[in-house]
Scaffold this motif. Structure first.
Motif, PDB file in Angstrom:
ATOM      1  N   ASP A   1       0.823  -1.195   0.000  1.00  0.00           N
ATOM      2  CA  ASP A   1       0.000   0.000   0.000  1.00  0.00           C
ATOM      3  C   ASP A   1       0.863   1.254   0.000  1.00  0.00           C
ATOM      4  O   ASP A   1       0.385   2.361   0.012  1.00  0.00           O
ATOM      5  N   LYS A   2       2.182   1.058  -0.004  1.00  0.00           N
ATOM      6  CA  LYS A   2       3.079   2.228  -0.023  1.00  0.00           C
ATOM      7  C   LYS A   2       4.294   1.861  -0.877  1.00  0.00           C
ATOM      8  O   LYS A   2       4.884   0.797  -0.674  1.00  0.00           O
TER       9      LYS A   2
ATOM     10  N   TYR B   1      -0.296  10.648  -6.911  1.00  0.00           N
ATOM     11  CA  TYR B   1      -0.377   9.271  -6.447  1.00  0.00           C
ATOM     12  C   TYR B   1       0.088   9.200  -4.999  1.00  0.00           C
ATOM     13  O   TYR B   1       1.281   9.073  -4.733  1.00  0.00           O
TER      14      TYR B   1
ATOM     15  N   ASP C   1       0.105   7.014  -2.824  1.00  0.00           N
ATOM     16  CA  ASP C   1       0.763   5.803  -2.313  1.00  0.00           C
ATOM     17  C   ASP C   1       2.206   5.683  -2.808  1.00  0.00           C
ATOM     18  O   ASP C   1       2.881   4.709  -2.521  1.00  0.00           O
TER      19      ASP C   1
END
Ligand SMILES: Nc1ncnc2c1ncn2[C@@H]1O[C@H](COP(=O)(O)OP(=O)(O)OP(=O)(O)O)[C@@H](O)[C@H]1O
Ligand SMILES: Nc1ncnc2c1ncn2[C@@H]1O[C@H](COP(=O)(O)OP(=O)(O)OP(=O)(O)O)[C@@H](O)[C@H]1O
Ligand SMILES: [Mg+2]
Ligand SMILES: [Mg+2]
Lengths: 500, 303, 343, 343
Positions: free
Chosen positions: B12-13, B42, B44
């Motif tokens: 998620d990162k 974005y 993330d």
């Protein structure tokens, strides 16, 4: 048997004819002393022999064979070694490395180098580790290391250019022992010194130079005659100092002064020094090498920071943090090592002489060249500095004349207290007498003089009082006429057994 | 440090590294600015501080290696020179890190996407503009970038191809201006002394063209000479403004590729398909479209 | 007696500390690296990469140290490395020479220009700064001329599309990812070996003593029979030789020889030597110091990079840390901190 | 007597020749310029252009000469010029300051960093090479940080589309074509004035003497009452001050401040000083020499450029001519050619 013959040697520098048709012969096992005023050409003659100068006029014969000597290497091949007037050691290298410099094996054999070095040092009475760096050695030690270096070679002719200028009596005696050993083995020695009493003791023959010319030679040392030959005129009194005459006020008072030492640069510590000097008085400081004489003078001059004690000058407290502050208070220091501590060798006579007194010649923002030159000119004339001109490079003057430029610099600051560290080191008899006369004059005009010297006769004759230092403490004080050499030496060796 | 993984195995990162060949060129500073700007879309994706190789290939190789050590999720590289970075990019590839090569190429296929302008094309466009500006032929002087730089070689090549269309256009002098304005000025002064008639200056970048302009202006010849540059940066001191002010006749936007790079990174990280070769076109900046282009590319106040 | 022993003990302790201090700057950087990045910093790959990137400059630094020890300076090493790397790439691409043939040729090229530096500083008596600055320019011009300003790749493909055996072998000189025996990264090995060899030369041979003597006191050296001219020419020639030796490494590292290669490397090389304690006045310095100086520079870069410090701040921090590292390395640090008087 | 007079006459002739020789290198280049390009070379515009392009570096060279005279070196001047030129451009563009306000601010900025150089070399006793190399890096980082790596133009247009009065006036600092009183090109004037002022300071003031003394023998200087620390700090500060003074000139010349501005100017500045006869060992050199050195460098560039020598060969020829110029400038040239012995 003749080992060395130099014939009709001549040498010119830009603007100076340093040598002109000089002859010199030296026999096996003979000690020939070379005598002459400062700038007479003694060092130049010997430098030619040692291959320092590539070109010169005349011929050199060694053991009857004509020899070409145009580089130090060639000189060494002929068995000529020289101890130079200016010390020539590499500060960052060890004693052993310096002694064998230029003659090492391709791959160093450290063990044998160090063993041989230790042996040589012991022979000269030096108890130093062969691995010690030169920069950590005291000046006197360095001079003896130079001697050791010369001895380490297989020599036929050994030239010693003022080998004792930084040595005290005990070391000088040891050096004589070494010279006698050498001559017994047939080595020829050429010995340059301005201390006539040394010549009496060691020389078989004395050759006198003047203005680059051979004046004559004698095999007995008759002081007055030699001086007459050297200087070309009868000399005034050697130690012109009237008795007594120190009625002035107290100018300098040092109380309980302690200064930390620094083993890394071979600096002695001072412990609890107290002394006074009155205006019009000449006070001498005696001691063996490393006794702390220089440190004492330097501390009064603001070079080192005292850890304890106080100094007052003309009654006012005096705590100089730098030489500049000392100079501003009317203190001057004629330092021990003129090359390292006193002169900007690449600059001119006038540049050096006026450096400390520039403030006196300022007109608005600029230095008034005319007044500056006039003042320096007067001083140079008074001190009889032998120089082709005020703009001549100081580094090209002879050693004694360089010393006089240093004196000129300090006299121009018109100090009230002059500290002198070996002021006559490397100075010829004529000039020595002049400097002694100058000291007397200074005292007579109400200045205070504190002088450290390794030449006891000088101290005994010139000083109103003599302080003796040993390991950074004052161990004795003698009034004028109150002590002979023996008493002073005894006090100088009064080592304390246990300390902090 | 192990990046936390979400339930589906996808992260998620994401952490992205960017190795820039030389931050201190205005063009590259602009690129950096834009990339940061477009990646903000974005949330993330985290862009690590941009590494500056200061024009040294050796530095850049070790920077890329640093990023590999840090196990970034994607890597963007703007090589100083193709060959030196090749092995480094291959190392990243071997470490399974997707690599986007931005602006200049490398000599390997082992990367995920190449995004960059076409310097030969831009040179050609500049040459065509020169042909247009000098219908009766004329004398051209050329201020080159550092001679061994690939863009210099390409911008020169394209230009010469294009002006061959009119044999009466001659390049009467060319020298290395090292991409620098202050180098270009004295060179132009010398040319003005040597050549009585200069009709057009072609600078491999805008600063050099403007440096030449300063010299010509001083000699009172700026009006008779046309100046063409390349880069077209939207900064107050850049080429678009210079066209607006009439100092340059034209400049050609050398696309930074920042927006494309940001989009491509995002696609890669989310496992989507990307084009391996993305060659960007150029836009000619003329007096008419300059204000509009400036607005379009100006990012001051947005970061 | 007691005094003497106390003093000598103090002195011994101090000098041991001095030696330890020479590494304090390095230890500090290692500590910061480990503290901030742990494993990521302290692992073989990372350290090899870091040192490998600096290896060719490190080798230059060894040659420059020799020159500095004699009291001179060599600004041309970057250009010499450049022309040597170009020579290597051309030998490989044009004549398909084997790597073991290329290295000696490059060394001869470097040594030739280094010799000219030495000849200029001695026979023409030009200050080494000017002589080597001129050489920097001349050699760079020649490099650019022979290469026609085009960089020359070293990954030469044969007719089968694969690398030629020579090109394949050449990669071992330092192309990232290519190791000797799949284990040893050649640039690092070469740098370490060069350091060891020249440490031995300086510490154990006559030539080494003479180098120190020429820098420490040229007059004394000359009067002691040291051939100052020969020693000076020799150190410049060796510096050129080492630059020649580093050329192929640089070419392999970049897989190409750029006509600009090596530009401004001289500053890094001199910085490594000086941070390592060499004095530009001559006579003072060691290869061990230069080695540490090179490690400080390269690991500093690495640590800052791994910590993702922005490049502008990197410049600032690097400058500051170099100052701190140099201050920490002072052998009389403790005395200095106590505010001791000047020597 | 006869001997003395002959000798002193010879000496006077020799020293006059020595002074003449200091310019032989320059005369040679002028001669080549005139021979090859005649009028095109020898006219006011061309010479002004040539000298103007080098003026800011020439001013740096004066500061660097001061530092070199004390036995130090200043590698940071290029960065200091850079940050000063950035300061000038920002003061102009952000705060619309008047040029006469900008120059002092830039000088303070330069002097501040110069002072830090001096403090580092004296109080922290760091070798000036390291200290100023670190400063080079730190200041460049700051420069880039404040400018955000974007160049800042100085031709600021007001709302009416024309240059603001401040920007208009700022051009007089050196934008080509803008002359004071329509006659005098400020960079050239500034360079000459700086040379004259610092020549007078070195030759006529106590401070000047102290500078030479510190470089010639720092120990002797200190024991002669010279405040060596203060003099050292002063020369670094002055060097910074001059770099600050040169900053606006550089900004005006390019009509913009680039974050890279001044990069590697330090080498040109040092080269000018050393070609002009300054010795990096300290104590030897003059501003007149540096002035000639700067002229040699810039006119050489100009002559080669006018003769359309290719960029690569320019590098080669420039290096060679610098060597020749330096050899020609030796005061003992004739003796040297005769193969005389070393002095
Ligand atoms: N390198 C040199 N350049 C110019 N003149 C020199 C040089 N060396 C010596 N002289 C000059 O040669 C003369 C002789 O100097 P020399 O050093 O031989 O004297 P000295 O007899 O050793 O004196 P001292 O007793 O003071 O040491 C002096 O006038 C000196 O100025
Ligand atoms: N390496 C050195 N660096 C700086 N100064 C030194 C160095 N060696 C010696 N000195 C200084 O020289 C001075 C004299 O040292 P030297 O060895 O000549 O002692 P001395 O004069 O025989 O004896 P004394 O200490 O009694 O004066 C010392 O004060 C010391 O400060
Ligand atoms: Mg003598
Ligand atoms: Mg003493």
């Amino acid at each position: 048997m003749t080992v060395l013959e130099m014939r009709a040697i001549g040498k010119s520098f830009p603007g100076v004819r340093a040598l002109d048709g000089v002859n010199l012969t030296v026999g096996e096992g003979e000690v020939v002393a070379l005598l002459g005023e400062n700038g007479a050409g003694k060092s130049t003659l010997m430098n030619i022999l040692a291959g320092v100068f590539k070109d010169y006029e005349g011929e050199i014969e060694i053991a009857g064979e004509p020899a070409r000597v145009h580089s130090p290497k060639e000189a060494a091949r002929h068995g000529i070694a020289m101890i130079h007037q200016e010390l020539n050691l590499v500060p960052e290298l060890s004693i052993a490395d310096n002694i064998f410099l230029g003659r090492e094996r391709a791959i160093l054999d450290r063990k044998s180098m160090e063993a041989r070095t230790a042996e040589l040092l012991r022979g000269l009475g030096l108890d130093l580790s062969p691995r010690r760096l030169i920069k950590q050695c005291k000046i006197a030690e360095r001079q003896l290391i130079e001697v050791a270096k010369a001895l380490s070679q297989n020599v036929r002719v050994l030239v010693m250019d003022e080998p004792t200028s930084a040595l005290a009596d005990a070391e000088v005696q040891r050096l004589y022992g070494v010279i006698r050993d050498l001559t017994a083995r047939g080595v020829a020695v050429i010995y340059i010194s301005h201390r006539l009493e040394e010549l009496e003791e060691i020389a078989d023959r004395v050759v006198v130079l003047r203005d680059g010319r051979h004046i004559g030679e004698r095999s007995t040392v008759d002081r007055d005659e030699l001086i007459q030959m050297m200087v070309g005129r009868p000399l005034g009194e050697m130690f012109p100092r009237a008795n007594g005459g120190s009625e002035g006020d107290e100018l300098l008072r040092v109380e309980g002064l302690s200064v930390p030492g620094d083993p890394a640069v071979g600096r002695t510590a001072l412990r609890g020094i107290s002394l006074t000097v009155r205006a019009g008085e000449i006070v001498g400081v005696a001691g063996l090498m490393g006794a702390g004489r220089s440190e004492l003078l330097e501390s009064i001059f603001g070079v080192h920071r005292p850890s304890e004690g106080s100094i007052s000058l003309a009654g006012a407290p005096y705590r100089p943090k730098s030489p500049k502050q000392a100079i501003d208070r009317g203190v001057a220091l004629v330092a021990e090592d003129r090359k390292a501590q006193s002169l900007v060798l690449g600059n001119s006579v006038v540049f050096n002489a006026s450096l400390s007194s520039l403030g006196r010649y300022l007109r608005l923002w600029r230095v008034d060249r005319r007044r500056e030159s006039a003042a320096v000119e007067r001083q140079v004339r008074d001190l009889r500095v032998k120089t082709p001109g005020l703009r001549f490079t100081v580094g090209n003057l002879s050693g004694g004349n360089q010393q006089k430029v240093v004196l000129a610099k300090w006299l121009l600051t018109e100090p009230s207290l002059i500290l002198m560290d070996e002021p006559t080191r490397g100075i010829d008899v004529g000039a020595k007498a002049e400097i002694h006369a100058l000291m007397s004059e200074l005292a007579a005009s109400g200045k205070a003089v504190l002088v450290a010297s390794s030449e006891l006769p000088e101290l005994l004759a010139m000083c109103d009082r003599i302080l003796v230092l040993c390991e950074g403490r004052i161990t004795a004080e003698f009034p004028r006429g109150g002590a002979g050499q023996e008493a002073i030496l005894e006090a100088a060796m009064a080592r304390q057994q246990v300390t902090t | 440090p192990t990046p936390s993984a979400s339930a589906g195995g996808a992260k998620d990162k994401f952490v992205v590294g960017y190795s820039q060949s030389n931050n201190a060129e205005p063009y590259r500073a602009q690129l950096n600015l834009q990339l940061k700007h477009f990646l903000k879309k974005y949330p993330d994706i985290e862009l690590l501080p941009i590494a500056d190789a200061k024009q040294s290939s050796a530095t850049q190789v070790s920077q890329v290696q640093n990023f590999i050590t840090q196990k970034v999720d994607a890597l963007i590289v703007s090589p100083t020179e193709p060959a030196p970075l090749t092995a480094a990019v291959e190392q990243a590839c071997a470490a399974k890190i997707p690599v986007i090569v931005l602006d200049r190429t490398v000599n390997t296929d082992c990367f995920t996407a190449f995004i960059g302008g076409d310097n030969v094309l831009i040179g050609k466009k500049a040459g065509e503009e020169a042909v247009k500006l000098l219908p009766d032929g004329g004398n051209v002087v050329e201020l080159r970038g550092i001679l061994s730089n690939q863009p210099q070689i390409d911008r020169d090549k394209g230009f010469r191809e294009a002006i061959a269309a009119n044999p009466k256009i001659k390049i009467i002098a060319d020298r290395e201006g090292k991409w620098l304005k202050e180098q270009a000025t004295p060179i132009m002064q010398q040319w003005l002394a040597q050549h009585p008639k200069i009709d057009l200056v072609y600078g491999h970048n805008d600063p050099m063209a403007l440096g030449a302009y300063l010299a010509a202006q001083a000699a009172g010849k700026a009006e008779q000479i046309k100046f063409i540059g390349i880069d077209g940066l939207a900064i107050p001191d850049g080429g678009i403004r210079a066209v607006q002010l009439g100092q340059l006749s034209s400049t050609f936007i050398y696309p930074t590729g920042a927006q494309e790079a940001a989009d491509t990174v995002n696609k890669i990280l989310h496992g989507r398909q990307v084009d391996k070769q993305q060659v960007l076109g150029t836009t000619q900046v003329s007096k008419d479209n300059a204000p509009e282009l400036y607005k379009q590319y100006d990012l001051s106040g947005q970061n | 007696m007691t005094l003497a022993t106390t003093e000598s003990r103090t002195r011994r302790t101090l000098s041991a500390l001095g030696a330890a201090q020479a590494y304090i700057g390095l230890v500090l950087i290692l500590a910061v690296g480990i503290a901030t990045k742990g494993e990521m910093f302290l692992n073989e790959t990372n350290l090899t990469n870091a040192v490998g990137a600096f290896a060719s400059r490190g080798i230059l630094a060894v040659g420059v140290t020799l020159v500095i020890l004699t009291g001179g300076i060599d600004l041309s090493v970057g250009s010499l490395l450049g022309i040597a790397s170009m020579t290597a790439a051309m030998m490989l691409s044009k004549y398909s020479l084997e790597p073991w043939q290329i290295v000696p040729i490059c060394m001869v090229v470097g040594a030739f220009f280094g010799f000219l530096n030495g000849a200029g500083t001695t026979w023409l008596r030009i200050q080494s700064f000017v002589m080597t600055l001129a050489m920097l320019s001349v050699v760079r011009g020649l490099d650019r001329q022979v290469s026609d300003n085009v960089s020359v790749g070293t990954q030469i493909a044969g007719p089968d599309g694969k690398l030629t055996p020579q090109a394949e072998a050449f990669q071992l000189f330092g192309t990232p990812g290519h190791n000797l025996f799949d284990r040893v990264y050649y640039p690092v090995l070469a740098f370490v070996v060069v350091c060891v060899v020249f440490h031995l030369i300086l510490a154990k041979t006559r030539f080494g003593r003479h180098v120190y003597a020429v820098g420490g006191n040229p007059t004394a050296a000359r009067l002691s029979g040291v051939n100052v001219t020969a020693v000076t020419i020799a150190v410049f020639t060796l510096s050129g030789l080492l630059a020649g030796f580093a050329g192929p490494i640089d070419a392999a590292y970049s897989a190409s020889a750029d006509p600009q290669a090596g530009q401004s490397y001289e500053l890094d090389a001199i910085a490594a030597a000086v941070i390592g304690g060499a004095s530009l006045a001559g006579g003072k310095g060691t290869i061990a110091g230069t080695f540490v100086g090179a490690l400080i520079l390269t690991l500093l870069d690495n640590v800052l990079g791994l910590n993702a410090v922005s490049d502008n701040w990197q410049l600032v921090i690097k400058g500051l840390i170099v100052v701190v590292a140099v201050v920490l390395q002072r052998p009389d640090l403790f005395k200095f901190l106590r505010g001791g008087s000047r020597s």
